[in-house]
Design a protein around this motif. Structure first.
Motif, short mmCIF file in Angstrom:
data_model
loop_
_atom_site.label_atom_id
_atom_site.label_comp_id
_atom_site.label_asym_id
_atom_site.label_seq_id
_atom_site.Cartn_x
_atom_site.Cartn_y
_atom_site.Cartn_z
N ARG A 1 -0.81 7.70 -9.35
CA ARG A 1 -1.98 7.94 -10.20
C ARG A 1 -2.90 8.97 -9.60
O ARG A 1 -3.40 9.86 -10.29
CB ARG A 1 -2.76 6.63 -10.35
CG ARG A 1 -2.70 6.04 -11.72
CD ARG A 1 -3.65 4.89 -11.81
NE ARG A 1 -4.82 5.30 -12.56
CZ ARG A 1 -4.85 5.38 -13.87
NH1 ARG A 1 -3.79 5.10 -14.56
NH2 ARG A 1 -5.94 5.76 -14.50
N THR B 1 -2.07 11.30 -7.48
CA THR B 1 -1.41 12.60 -7.55
C THR B 1 -1.53 13.19 -8.94
O THR B 1 -1.81 14.38 -9.11
CB THR B 1 0.08 12.43 -7.20
OG1 THR B 1 0.16 11.75 -5.97
CG2 THR B 1 0.75 13.76 -7.09
N SER B 2 -1.34 12.34 -9.93
CA SER B 2 -1.41 12.79 -11.32
C SER B 2 -2.80 13.36 -11.61
O SER B 2 -2.95 14.41 -12.21
CB SER B 2 -1.11 11.60 -12.21
OG SER B 2 -0.83 12.01 -13.49
N GLN C 1 -4.89 14.56 -9.45
CA GLN C 1 -5.07 15.82 -8.73
C GLN C 1 -4.44 16.97 -9.50
O GLN C 1 -5.01 18.07 -9.59
CB GLN C 1 -4.40 15.74 -7.35
CG GLN C 1 -5.14 14.87 -6.37
CD GLN C 1 -4.32 14.64 -5.12
OE1 GLN C 1 -3.17 15.06 -5.02
NE2 GLN C 1 -4.92 13.96 -4.15
N THR C 2 -3.26 16.72 -10.08
CA THR C 2 -2.58 17.79 -10.80
C THR C 2 -3.39 18.18 -12.04
O THR C 2 -3.52 19.37 -12.35
CB THR C 2 -1.18 17.34 -11.22
OG1 THR C 2 -0.53 16.82 -10.07
CG2 THR C 2 -0.38 18.49 -11.76
N ILE C 3 -3.95 17.17 -12.72
CA ILE C 3 -4.75 17.48 -13.90
C ILE C 3 -6.00 18.26 -13.50
O ILE C 3 -6.39 19.22 -14.16
CB ILE C 3 -5.09 16.19 -14.65
CG1 ILE C 3 -3.84 15.72 -15.39
CG2 ILE C 3 -6.22 16.41 -15.63
CD1 ILE C 3 -3.99 14.47 -16.17
N SER D 1 -6.17 20.24 -11.02
CA SER D 1 -5.72 21.60 -10.70
C SER D 1 -5.53 22.41 -11.96
O SER D 1 -5.90 23.59 -12.02
CB SER D 1 -4.41 21.56 -9.93
OG SER D 1 -4.59 20.89 -8.73
N LEU D 2 -4.95 21.75 -12.96
CA LEU D 2 -4.76 22.43 -14.24
C LEU D 2 -6.13 22.87 -14.78
O LEU D 2 -6.29 23.97 -15.30
CB LEU D 2 -4.09 21.46 -15.21
CG LEU D 2 -3.64 21.97 -16.56
CD1 LEU D 2 -2.62 23.06 -16.37
CD2 LEU D 2 -3.02 20.85 -17.36
N ARG E 1 -8.67 23.58 -13.01
CA ARG E 1 -9.22 24.67 -12.18
C ARG E 1 -8.59 26.00 -12.54
O ARG E 1 -9.13 27.05 -12.19
CB ARG E 1 -8.99 24.36 -10.71
CG ARG E 1 -9.90 23.28 -10.21
CD ARG E 1 -9.96 23.26 -8.71
NE ARG E 1 -10.46 24.50 -8.19
CZ ARG E 1 -10.11 25.00 -7.01
NH1 ARG E 1 -9.26 24.37 -6.26
NH2 ARG E 1 -10.61 26.13 -6.58
N ALA E 2 -7.43 25.96 -13.21
CA ALA E 2 -6.77 27.22 -13.55
C ALA E 2 -7.70 28.12 -14.36
O ALA E 2 -7.73 29.33 -14.17
CB ALA E 2 -5.48 26.93 -14.32
N TYR F 1 -10.28 12.66 -18.13
CA TYR F 1 -9.22 13.66 -18.28
C TYR F 1 -9.61 14.71 -19.32
O TYR F 1 -9.39 15.90 -19.14
CB TYR F 1 -7.91 12.98 -18.68
CG TYR F 1 -7.20 12.28 -17.54
CD1 TYR F 1 -7.71 12.32 -16.26
CD2 TYR F 1 -6.02 11.59 -17.75
CE1 TYR F 1 -7.07 11.68 -15.22
CE2 TYR F 1 -5.36 10.95 -16.71
CZ TYR F 1 -5.90 10.99 -15.45
OH TYR F 1 -5.24 10.36 -14.43
N VAL G 1 -2.33 22.42 -25.69
CA VAL G 1 -1.89 22.46 -24.29
C VAL G 1 -1.86 21.04 -23.71
O VAL G 1 -0.90 20.64 -23.05
CB VAL G 1 -2.82 23.35 -23.43
CG1 VAL G 1 -2.42 23.28 -21.97
CG2 VAL G 1 -2.76 24.78 -23.93
N GLN H 1 1.05 18.80 -24.31
CA GLN H 1 2.26 19.02 -23.52
C GLN H 1 2.18 18.33 -22.16
O GLN H 1 3.19 18.08 -21.53
CB GLN H 1 2.47 20.50 -23.28
CG GLN H 1 2.94 21.22 -24.51
CD GLN H 1 3.19 22.68 -24.24
OE1 GLN H 1 3.06 23.13 -23.10
NE2 GLN H 1 3.56 23.40 -25.25
N THR H 2 0.99 18.09 -21.69
CA THR H 2 0.87 17.43 -20.39
C THR H 2 1.10 15.94 -20.59
O THR H 2 1.19 15.46 -21.70
CB THR H 2 -0.53 17.60 -19.79
OG1 THR H 2 -1.43 16.83 -20.57
CG2 THR H 2 -0.95 19.04 -19.79
N GLY H 3 1.17 15.23 -19.50
CA GLY H 3 1.41 13.80 -19.59
C GLY H 3 0.13 13.01 -19.78
O GLY H 3 0.13 11.80 -19.64
#
Lengths: 463, 432
Positions: free
Chosen positions: B255, B257-258, B260-262, B264-265, B267-268, B306, B345, B348-350
């Protein structure tokens, strides 16, 4: 994997026959024609006063199996024919009942369960046939060692040894039969089919065995089957949490995929470049003998290597014709952008350096830092080779795809100046062994297994 | 379901919640009650002496080890299920290998308190989190269960129940004990943070069928198994719960990690120069604080967080960046177009359908929006207005939000934002 070869069918038939022999109340029945089924079942149940136990356990097993299928779809690991949550029920049966009765416990649940993949009949038969001898053998060993008396007397240190032996046998029979079907139906080499199968499942089964023992002991205690049911609660919750874990993991992978799809679209590359780089990085890492965790992390690093292109204006990425030096400079910032974007993703660890340094060259003429030789971190050297390989073997707006052999030759030519020869060699060996089968979307929808290594084993007969 | 991004808001809420005196009262009450209970139990135990020493020692060690394996992770309620189950089993223990036990409620509380304290020492030494609340909860819950059970048992009332009924009774008592723990936990969280009590209680209750029932069942099983086979049951049969704990840990890790990835997305867009640095993170933290003030509970807050992190993701599809990344001054049509692109967008993410729906509808008129989308819209506008506006910025921005055209910003959300900001005394990070 749709058609099942004849020899696999023969194998399933043999195991099913063995299972029938196990179910016969008198082992000597083998060789004589089968008796009338209804009388046979009645005799089986009358053979022991524990018929209620069989019915109750079988109902529990069926209910658990059903719950695992419907409540947590897709979370049933392919490697195991038995939903993990119901192992304790089978083992409790093996500890409580005589072998033929114990072997009867899983039958109704398996025969009534729905089978998604065709041909359903063979698969259903196989699942049942695989379970029965395992449970029977476990119960047999347990009984021979005097386990049933110790369980009935609630003598716990004494009951441990027979139970442990029974779990060992159960695990061994399951692993043996499962490996066999893999060899015959999927033509997996025998060594790979059996290697690690036993040791991998032993630890979880030991815990399930303890739960089964606890059920058996409480079953005989004054508190009765109700108390035994309570044992299944924590197991069920653990199973539920694991299912959630797998769902969240799949969601995480989807997020990463969305991240790189955005890059691929923006870049105008062929779809799936990032994931193919991830796959090639993984193959190189595996060939170099890295441990599973590092391989997994390198795969993600490979997938995310170009994520910094999100920070580069789309106009530049898609520009036809030569770039001016200024434009080139802007594009060459993407490794640093990517490094910055992934700053918060802690699980990448040292592999994040691959994102920053995947355009470095061994002779120091790369960017962004112009590192030389071993100054370039190992993950970056892996991803650089994987990136170049996929760039050459896929069609781009400015060039056609080249055959794998030509690309490898080209990589070999640049090894030493641009690429690390060790990584190039590893890629050549890995492709020699496994071939190049790029998958555009890795593990889509499927339950995420602990290691990508088992990705190939996923569509087995056992599902 | 607190999280990395939200803990920032949580920490601020905590400091804000300390100031008003009435929030602190339950805290003091609970701690005093727990302290008194332990003192009384200790006194009674000292007077009568420790009966059945092996039993007390075994359960003491068990609880201490369970406490040692405690960890604090995101989205996890019961961090020491093993300790909880062991302590509750000791409270409900009526027999040991067939012999009736004589340890009373007082000894149960004394042993559990001592063992928990011992098990907490390493956590305190490593400076991990407040231990006092946890201890108070444990002591009061166990005292409740022991006081319910032990007198009944010693009085021989339970003898009349048959075996299976006895097992069910134990389970029912444990459920009561866990419910008592839930009420205490919510009260403590309310006192610490000042967040509304109702949603906190709902969040705590939602965890009961999962890990709560596992704790109850394991407690009952351990109590029954010890009654049947003696102390052997303790190490052997706690393993299934250990498995649950392991699963929970892995779930918490993935959770995190998930998330963190979101992040990061999110921050893009900042790296690409579409939005100011730290904008997504600030909107998420402030948005969750506002959502909490409006009474949203765990899963809704996760969706909100999120969605807030990814609310600007649609800008990635633009060929040229919006000036300063500020979407609020754009035309409504353009805002909606970006929102729809963002929703595509996110889908498409989880992150899930709900999150995508919130991102998609963030630019709709507020009467048609779900609550989370209203919050995202208001907080986003606030952050954009405050960005680079100097010291008077927050007040001016709030004023502008209040005076904006009807249907643009939901008034109740603006008021909630004002309350949150007042509680945090307008010290929210502005520059990131």
């Amino acid at each position: 994997m749709e058609a099942i070869p004849g020899r696999a069918r023969l194998y399933v038939g043999c195991v099913a026959l063995a299972a029938l022999v196990c179910l016969a109340p008198v082992p000597a029945v083998a060789g004589t024609p089968l008796p009338d089924p209804s009388r046979w079942a009645a005799g089986l149940l009358r053979a022991d006063s524990s018929s209620w136990a069989v019915i109750l356990l079988a109902a529990l097993y069926a209910a658990g199996r059903w719950a695992a299928r419907t409540r947590f779809p897709g979370s049933l690991p392919a490697a195991s024919p038995v939903a993990p949550v119901v192992h304790p029920v089978l083992l409790a049966g093996a500890f409580l009942l005589p072998p033929p009765a114990a072997a009867l416990v899983p039958l109704p649940g398996i025969l009534l369960a729905r089978v998604e993949q065709r041909p359903a009949g063979v698969r259903r038969l196989w699942r049942a046939a695989q379970c029965v001898p395992a449970v029977w053998a476990a119960a047999r060993v347990h009984g021979t060692l005097g386990g049933r008396d110790t369980v009935a007397a609630c003598a716990v240190p004494g009951a441990l040894l027979p139970a442990a032996a029974a779990v060992l046998v159960y695990c061994a029979v399951l692993a043996l039969l499962d490996g066999g079907i893999r060899v015959l139906a999927e033509r997996v080499p025998a060594r790979r089919a059996w290697r690690g199968r036993f040791s991998r499942s032993l630890a979880p089964l030991a815990v399930h065995g303890l739960a089964g023992l606890m059920m058996a002991v409480l079953w005989h205690s004054p508190y009765g089957p109700v108390a035994a049911l309570l044992v299944l609660f924590p197991m069920g919750v653990a199973w539920w949490v694991f299912a959630q874990y797998h769902r969240e993991r799949a969601a995480h992978h989807a997020t990463i995929r969305a991240l790189v799809q955005a890059v691929d679209i923006k870049d105008g590359y062929t779809r799936g470049h990032s994931e193919r780089v991830g796959q090639a990085s993984m193959m190189i890492a595996r060939e170099l003998g890295m441990d599973e965790r590092r391989i997994e992390v390198l795969r993600f690093a490979g997938i995310l290597h170009d994520v910094g292109k999100l920070g580069v204006p789309t106009r530049l990425l898609r520009k036809d014709g030569p770039l001016t030096p200024e434009e080139r400079c802007v594009i060459e910032l993407h490794p640093e952008y990517g490094h910055e974007i992934t700053r918060g993703i802690t699980f990448l660890g040292e592999a994040r350096s691959a994102i920053l340094h995947h355009h470095e060259r061994l002779d120091g003429s790369g960017y962004p830092y112009g590192l030389v030789g071993r100054q370039i971190p190992e993950p970056a050297r892996v991803v650089a080779v994987a990136d170049a390989f996929d760039a050459m073997t896929s069609t781009r707006s400015y060039s056609r795809a080249r055959p794998v052999a030509v690309a490898l030759e080209e990589l070999g030519r640049c090894a030493g100046t641009q690429f690390d020869p060790r990584m190039v060699g590893a890629l050549v060996r890995a492709l020699d062994r496994h071939g190049w089968h790029p998958v555009v979307t890795a593990d889509e929808g499927a339950p995420a297994l602990p290691s990508p290594a088992s990705a190939g084993d996923r569509r087995g007969v056992t599902r | 379901m607190t999280s990395a991004a939200v803990t920032g808001a949580g920490a601020r809420g905590r400091t804000a919640g300390r100031r008003p005196g009435h929030h602190r009262r339950p805290l003091v009450l609970i701690h005093t009650a727990a302290g008194l209970t332990v003192a009384v139990a200790l006194a009674a135990t000292v007077r009568s002496g420790v009966l059945e020493r092996p039993l007390a020692l075994a359960f003491g060690v068990f609880v201490a080890v369970g406490e040692l394996s405690r960890w604090s992770g995101a989205g996890v309620r019961e961090a020491a299920p093993l300790g909880a189950a062991g302590a509750l089993a000791f409270a409900l223990l009526g027999e040991n290998a067939g012999h009736p036990t004589q340890h009373g409620a007082a000894q149960v509380v004394a042993v559990v308190a001592g063992a928990s304290l011992l098990g907490c020492v390493p956590h305190v030494a490593r400076g991990r989190g407040p231990v006092l609340d946890h201890l108070a909860r444990r002591v009061l819950t166990v005292a409740f269960a022991a006081v319910c059970f032990q007198p009944l048992h010693d009085g021989g009332v339970l003898e009349r129940f048959g075996g299976p009924a006895y097992a069910l009774l134990l389970f029912a008592l444990l459920v009561l004990g866990v419910l008592c723990d839930v009420v205490l936990a919510a009260a403590l969280a309310h006192a610490r943070t000042g967040w509304p009590y109702g949603p906190l209680l709902r969040d705590e209750l939602r965890a009961v069928p999962g890990i709560g029932s596992a704790v109850c069942a394991t407690g009952a099983v351990i109590a029954l198994a010890v009654a049947v086979v003696g102390l052997w049951a303790l190490p052997l049969f706690s393993l299934p719960l250990l498995l649950t704990q392991l699963a929970l840990r892995r779930y918490a890790a993935v959770r995190a990690t998930s998330r963190q990835t979101i992040a990061s997305l999110a921050r893009a867009t900042e790296i690409a120069g579409y939005t100011p640095p730290g904008h997504a993170r600030r909107v998420a933290a402030l948005g969750v604080a506002v959502g909490r003030d409006l009474g949203l509970s765990g899963p809704e807050l996760t969706v909100l967080e999120y969605a807030a992190l990814m609310h600007d993701i649609g800008q990635l599809s633009l060929v040229d960046p919006v000036p300063a990344g500020a979407t609020a001054p754009l035309s409504v049509r353009e805002q909606r177009r970006i929102a729809l692109l963002g929703g595509a967008v996110v889908r498409q993410t989880g992150a899930g359908e709900q999150v995508a729906a919130v991102v998609e509808r963030q630019a709709d008129p507020c009467a048609e929006q779900p609550v989370a989308a209203r919050i995202v819209r208001v907080v986003n506008a606030y952050d954009e207005k405050v960005h680079g506006a100097g010291p008077g910025g927050p007040l001016t921005a709030l004023e502008e939000l209040r005076l904006a055209a009807a249907g643009e910003y939901a008034p109740e959300v603006v008021e909630a934002l004002a309350r949150v900001l007042a509680r945090a005394s307008l010290t929210l990070p502005v520059g990131g």
